[in-house]
Design a protein around this motif. Structure first.
Motif, short mmCIF file in Angstrom:
data_model
loop_
_atom_site.label_atom_id
_atom_site.label_comp_id
_atom_site.label_asym_id
_atom_site.label_seq_id
_atom_site.Cartn_x
_atom_site.Cartn_y
_atom_site.Cartn_z
N ILE A 50 1.64 -1.37 2.27
CA ILE A 50 1.95 -0.06 2.85
C ILE A 50 0.95 0.92 2.28
O ILE A 50 0.91 1.17 1.09
N SER A 51 0.11 1.46 3.13
CA SER A 51 -0.98 2.32 2.69
C SER A 51 -0.68 3.76 3.05
O SER A 51 -0.59 4.10 4.23
N PHE A 52 -0.49 4.60 2.04
CA PHE A 52 -0.29 6.04 2.24
C PHE A 52 -1.67 6.69 2.27
O PHE A 52 -2.31 6.82 1.24
N ILE A 169 3.27 -0.88 -6.90
CA ILE A 169 2.64 0.33 -6.36
C ILE A 169 1.36 0.59 -7.14
O ILE A 169 1.41 0.89 -8.34
N ILE A 170 0.23 0.46 -6.48
CA ILE A 170 -1.08 0.58 -7.13
C ILE A 170 -2.05 1.28 -6.19
O ILE A 170 -1.84 1.31 -4.98
N PRO A 171 -3.13 1.84 -6.73
CA PRO A 171 -4.15 2.45 -5.86
C PRO A 171 -5.01 1.37 -5.22
O PRO A 171 -5.18 0.27 -5.77
N ALA A 172 -5.55 1.67 -4.06
CA ALA A 172 -6.46 0.75 -3.40
C ALA A 172 -7.80 0.75 -4.11
O ALA A 172 -8.15 1.68 -4.84
N VAL A 179 -1.12 1.99 -2.37
CA VAL A 179 -0.74 0.73 -1.72
C VAL A 179 0.53 0.19 -2.36
O VAL A 179 0.67 0.19 -3.59
N VAL A 180 1.46 -0.23 -1.55
CA VAL A 180 2.66 -0.92 -1.99
C VAL A 180 2.52 -2.39 -1.63
O VAL A 180 2.42 -2.74 -0.45
N TRP A 181 2.47 -3.23 -2.64
CA TRP A 181 2.22 -4.65 -2.46
C TRP A 181 3.46 -5.42 -2.89
O TRP A 181 4.01 -5.18 -3.97
N ARG A 182 3.91 -6.35 -2.07
CA ARG A 182 5.04 -7.18 -2.45
C ARG A 182 4.70 -7.98 -3.70
O ARG A 182 3.63 -8.55 -3.82
N THR A 183 5.62 -8.02 -4.65
CA THR A 183 5.36 -8.64 -5.94
C THR A 183 5.02 -10.11 -5.82
O THR A 183 4.10 -10.60 -6.50
N ASP A 184 5.72 -10.84 -4.96
CA ASP A 184 5.46 -12.27 -4.86
C ASP A 184 4.06 -12.55 -4.33
O ASP A 184 3.38 -13.47 -4.79
N PHE A 185 3.57 -11.74 -3.40
CA PHE A 185 2.22 -11.95 -2.89
C PHE A 185 1.16 -11.42 -3.85
O PHE A 185 0.05 -11.93 -3.90
N TYR A 186 1.53 -10.39 -4.63
CA TYR A 186 0.62 -9.92 -5.68
C TYR A 186 0.41 -11.02 -6.72
O TYR A 186 -0.72 -11.28 -7.16
N TYR A 246 -5.25 -7.18 -13.95
CA TYR A 246 -4.52 -6.71 -12.78
C TYR A 246 -5.46 -6.68 -11.58
O TYR A 246 -6.68 -6.87 -11.71
N LEU A 247 -4.91 -6.45 -10.42
CA LEU A 247 -5.67 -6.47 -9.17
C LEU A 247 -5.58 -5.12 -8.47
O LEU A 247 -4.54 -4.45 -8.53
N LEU A 248 -6.66 -4.75 -7.81
CA LEU A 248 -6.68 -3.61 -6.90
C LEU A 248 -6.95 -4.14 -5.50
O LEU A 248 -7.96 -4.80 -5.27
#
Length: 330
Positions: A50-52, A169-172, A179-186, A246-248
């Motif tokens: 989810i990209s704000f 919830i992390i920056p792109a 960006v809101v990234w699902r934890t399992d896919f992260y 961590y990942l961006l």
């Protein structure tokens, strides 16, 4: 779904969000008033982000979360620090910056300034500080604050999503998007990258303590042999910690891969790296191929000339710079 398509989804309460499907990842642009009603369990089990990302408006894009009560002692402490920095900036504004200390190891040890500007040197600044102190002293720090630009529906949503273990919830990586990234896919993307044994190797224990002991023993040994001054002990990190991976998310790339970041702040070798950087930076900056930043690159490009009828201008991009590519094959 391959390619890219746009459509709308309902977020509840009659609100809609614009969606773009790129490969198997859904990019959803939401406005703040839609946040409270949006369900992060949608599209299961398809991964989605989810990209704000919308035009900046201070009254909508910044969530002002005020504490119910303020710590008066902490508030005055922060205020006095601000006044101190203000005096330093005003006093040394028109003075030439001092050169680097003769001993490069002294700057590695942080020592806060205790110097205070004598009263009367800058009357205008003294008057400003006095007026600020007078106005702040009239505040009621025990009063409960209710001011916020979030509605009664948005505030619980922000708190709920912040503590939700199922999302990250992390920056792109680029684009100034949240960006809101699902934890399992992260975690799946992290495991995919860390499973590359050509770049990463699994360890059966945390070697931070061993690395700290090696650094301390080596630095103290070099000092004992008088190859470095006693101040070189500043190369030893007082309280080391383990590096954090961590990942961006690269939302501008196909399938939105994650850019790996390793935060080495306060690691055993951080101060050694800082010391070496201070030595090599002047050497690198003296090279004719050195480019300081994008503005410097544009200035260089403006002076380039390509004589002759056959001219070819192209750009190139390194696909993977972290982990490092094999230099022997380049």
């Amino acid at each position: 779904m391959n390619g890219e398509s746009n459509y709308r989804i309902s977020t509840g309460g009659g609100a809609f969000a614009r969606c773009a499907c790129v490969g198997s990842i859904h990019l959803v642009s939401l406005f703040p008033h839609n946040l409270a009603n949006f369900s992060f369990s949608s599209f299961h089990p398809i991964p989605f982000l989810i990209s704000f990302h919308y035009p900046f408006r201070p009254d909508h894009n910044i969530a002002v979360l005020l504490r119910p009560h303020f710590d008066e002692y902490r508030a005055w402490h922060d205020i006095e620090l601000f006044f101190h920095r203000l005096c330093l900036r005003a006093h040394f504004f028109d003075q030439v910056s001092s050169t680097r200390p003769a001993d490069p190891f002294t700057r590695l040890q942080y020592s806060p300034s205790t110097w205070t500007l004598p009263s009367g040197l800058l009357p205008t600044l003294d008057l400003f500080i006095e007026n600020c102190q007078h106005d702040i002293s009239r505040l009621n720090f025990s009063a409960r604050l209710a001011l916020s630009n979030l509605t009664c529906y948005e505030l619980p949503a922000v708190r709920s999503h912040k503590s939700n273990p199922n999302i990250v919830i992390i920056p792109a990586d680029k684009g100034d998007a949240i960006v809101v990234w699902r934890t399992d896919f992260y975690l799946a993307e992290s495991e995919r990258q860390l499973s590359d044994t050509s770049s990463y190797l699994p360890l059966d224990h945390d070697p931070t303590t061993e690395h700290q002991a090696t650094v301390s023993r080596t630095v103290i040994g070099i000092i004992s042999s008088r190859d470095l001054p006693p101040t070189a002990s500043n190369l030893i990190v007082p309280q080391p910690r383990t590096a954090r991976f961590y990942l961006l998310p690269k939302i501008h790339k196909q399938n939105c891969p994650g850019r790996p970041i390793v935060s080495a702040c306060s690691c055993p070798t951080e101060l050694i790296s800082s010391y070496l950087d201070s030595i090599f930076s002047p050497v690198v900056q003296s090279l004719p191929t050195y480019i300081h930043d994008s503005s410097d690159a544009l200035r260089h490009f403006d002076s380039l000339q390509f004589p002759g009828p056959n001219r070819l201008l192209f750009t190139m991009d390194i696909k993977f710079s972290t982990p490092p590519f094999p230099t022997r094959t380049v």
